[in-house]
Design a protein around this motif. Sequence first.
Motif, PDB file in Angstrom:
ATOM      1  N   PRO A  96      45.243  43.710  35.001  1.00 43.04           N
ATOM      2  CA  PRO A  96      44.733  45.089  35.049  1.00 43.04           C
ATOM      3  C   PRO A  96      43.250  45.164  35.383  1.00 43.04           C
ATOM      4  O   PRO A  96      42.815  46.061  36.108  1.00 43.04           O
ATOM      5  CB  PRO A  96      45.007  45.615  33.633  1.00 43.04           C
ATOM      6  N   SER A  97      42.463  44.199  34.892  1.00 44.54           N
ATOM      7  CA  SER A  97      41.023  44.259  35.155  1.00 44.54           C
ATOM      8  C   SER A  97      40.713  43.995  36.623  1.00 44.54           C
ATOM      9  O   SER A  97      39.824  44.630  37.204  1.00 44.54           O
ATOM     10  CB  SER A  97      40.268  43.265  34.266  1.00 44.54           C
ATOM     11  N   MET A  98      41.440  43.088  37.249  1.00 38.53           N
ATOM     12  CA  MET A  98      41.212  42.818  38.671  1.00 38.53           C
ATOM     13  C   MET A  98      41.687  43.989  39.531  1.00 38.53           C
ATOM     14  O   MET A  98      41.023  44.362  40.507  1.00 38.53           O
ATOM     15  CB  MET A  98      41.913  41.519  39.075  1.00 38.53           C
ATOM     16  N   ILE A  99      42.819  44.588  39.177  1.00 36.95           N
ATOM     17  CA  ILE A  99      43.284  45.758  39.916  1.00 36.95           C
ATOM     18  C   ILE A  99      42.307  46.918  39.763  1.00 36.95           C
ATOM     19  O   ILE A  99      42.027  47.663  40.721  1.00 36.95           O
ATOM     20  CB  ILE A  99      44.701  46.158  39.452  1.00 36.95           C
ATOM     21  N   GLU A 100      41.746  47.077  38.587  1.00 39.16           N
ATOM     22  CA  GLU A 100      40.736  48.121  38.382  1.00 39.16           C
ATOM     23  C   GLU A 100      39.539  47.902  39.301  1.00 39.16           C
ATOM     24  O   GLU A 100      39.024  48.849  39.908  1.00 39.16           O
ATOM     25  CB  GLU A 100      40.284  48.125  36.924  1.00 39.16           C
ATOM     26  N   SER A 101      39.101  46.644  39.449  1.00 45.44           N
ATOM     27  CA  SER A 101      37.992  46.340  40.357  1.00 45.44           C
ATOM     28  C   SER A 101      38.367  46.628  41.805  1.00 45.44           C
ATOM     29  O   SER A 101      37.567  47.173  42.574  1.00 45.44           O
ATOM     30  CB  SER A 101      37.585  44.867  40.209  1.00 45.44           C
ATOM     31  N   ALA A 102      39.594  46.252  42.191  1.00 41.86           N
ATOM     32  CA  ALA A 102      40.050  46.504  43.562  1.00 41.86           C
ATOM     33  C   ALA A 102      40.081  47.997  43.857  1.00 41.86           C
ATOM     34  O   ALA A 102      39.645  48.447  44.927  1.00 41.86           O
ATOM     35  CB  ALA A 102      41.428  45.880  43.785  1.00 41.86           C
ATOM     36  N   LYS A 103      40.589  48.784  42.923  1.00 44.68           N
ATOM     37  CA  LYS A 103      40.633  50.243  43.120  1.00 44.68           C
ATOM     38  C   LYS A 103      39.228  50.811  43.245  1.00 44.68           C
ATOM     39  O   LYS A 103      38.972  51.698  44.081  1.00 44.68           O
ATOM     40  CB  LYS A 103      41.362  50.896  41.947  1.00 44.68           C
ATOM     41  N   LYS A 104      38.334  50.320  42.424  1.00 48.54           N
ATOM     42  CA  LYS A 104      36.954  50.826  42.427  1.00 48.54           C
ATOM     43  C   LYS A 104      36.267  50.566  43.766  1.00 48.54           C
ATOM     44  O   LYS A 104      35.564  51.425  44.302  1.00 48.54           O
ATOM     45  CB  LYS A 104      36.170  50.161  41.301  1.00 48.54           C
ATOM     46  N   ASP A 105      36.510  49.374  44.320  1.00 51.43           N
ATOM     47  CA  ASP A 105      35.770  48.973  45.515  1.00 51.43           C
ATOM     48  C   ASP A 105      36.479  49.297  46.830  1.00 51.43           C
ATOM     49  O   ASP A 105      35.819  49.465  47.861  1.00 51.43           O
ATOM     50  CB  ASP A 105      35.498  47.466  45.477  1.00 51.43           C
ATOM     51  N   TYR A 106      37.813  49.405  46.810  1.00 50.90           N
ATOM     52  CA  TYR A 106      38.533  49.481  48.084  1.00 50.90           C
ATOM     53  C   TYR A 106      39.554  50.600  48.171  1.00 50.90           C
ATOM     54  O   TYR A 106      40.373  50.611  49.099  1.00 50.90           O
ATOM     55  CB  TYR A 106      39.226  48.134  48.360  1.00 50.90           C
ATOM     56  N   SER A 107      39.538  51.543  47.268  1.00 49.80           N
ATOM     57  CA  SER A 107      40.472  52.664  47.375  1.00 49.80           C
ATOM     58  C   SER A 107      40.207  53.459  48.642  1.00 49.80           C
ATOM     59  O   SER A 107      39.063  53.623  49.077  1.00 49.80           O
ATOM     60  CB  SER A 107      40.333  53.584  46.158  1.00 49.80           C
ATOM     61  N   GLY A 108      41.275  53.939  49.241  1.00 52.26           N
ATOM     62  CA  GLY A 108      41.145  54.727  50.457  1.00 52.26           C
ATOM     63  C   GLY A 108      42.512  55.108  50.972  1.00 52.26           C
ATOM     64  O   GLY A 108      43.542  54.742  50.394  1.00 52.26           O
TER      65      GLY A 108
END
Length: 275
Positions: A70-82
Motif C-alpha cells: 500500500p505504501s508503494m502504491i500510494e507513492s505511485a499515485k502521488k507521483d504518476y496519477s493521470g
Amino acid sequence: MADSQPPKDRWSSQAYSASASFVPQLTKTLLRYLDPQPTDRVLDVGCGDGKFTENFLPSVGFVLGVDSSPSMIESAKKDYSGPKTEFRVVDCRYLEQETSIVNGTWDKVVSNAALHWILRDASTRISTLRAIHTALKPGGAFVFEMGGHGNVAEITAAILGVLVHHGVPIEKARESVPWFFPSESWMREALENLGFQVEKLEIEYRPTKATTGPDGGIEGWIRLMGAQMLETLPENERDGAVKEACDILETILTRHEDGSKWLGYVRLRGVARKS
C-alpha cells in the motif's frame, strides 16, 4: 486462497530509493524489449512506487500498475496519477482472482525486479504465471526482468550464516529467504508449459554498485531487502546481526581500488508471447 493474509508491508519509497535506487534505472535492455507503442495497454506487475513505470509511460496508451505494498502504491499515485494511469493494491500471488484485470485485454504485461518476490510462494508460482498468460491478448507479450539463479548469493549466504550463529535453525533460516531466483531452464519450461512462445530468455551477471547515501549501502540493502530474514531474530538482536553480516561481506564486496561495494546481481530477462 482469497482469504490469505496479505503480505506484511515492509516497503517505503524512501527506503527503497536509499538502498536500491539503481533498480529502476538499470532497465535499458528491458525497455528495448518492451518496445512501447502509443496504442499499448500495459499491465505492470509489481510496479512498486512507479519509478520504472515512468520510463515507458509517455510512450503508451494506458498503464495499470499493481503491487502488494500500500505504501508503494500510494507513492505511485502521488507521483504518476493521470488519465493514462491507474495504480491498485493487488497481492500478485493471487492475480488470477482479479477478474477485472485478468481478462485477455492487455497488449503487454511487464515486470521489473518484482517476480522473484511474487514467485517465492511455491503454491502460487505457476498460477501467477498462468494469470499473466490469461491477462494478455492473443499475440500479446510478457516482458520481464527478475533475479536469476545465483542472484545476491554472497549476501544471502552471509545473512543465513549470521542467523544460524544467533541460534536460528538452518531450516527456519532457509524458509525466511524471501526470494525465488529461477534458472533459465526452469523459467523456459514453466512458460512453455503454460502456452507461451519464448522469444528471448537470457541470464546476465551484472555486478551493481551499492548506494552510498544515508540509510543506503550494504547495511541499508540488508535492512530493507532482508527484513523478512532478520525478523526471525528477537528485535534486540537485529542491529547486531546486520553489523555482523556487513563485517562478513566487507572483504567480499569491496573493491580495493576505491573502496566501493558491489552487489552480485544476476538478472533473468525474457520475452514470451501468447500464441
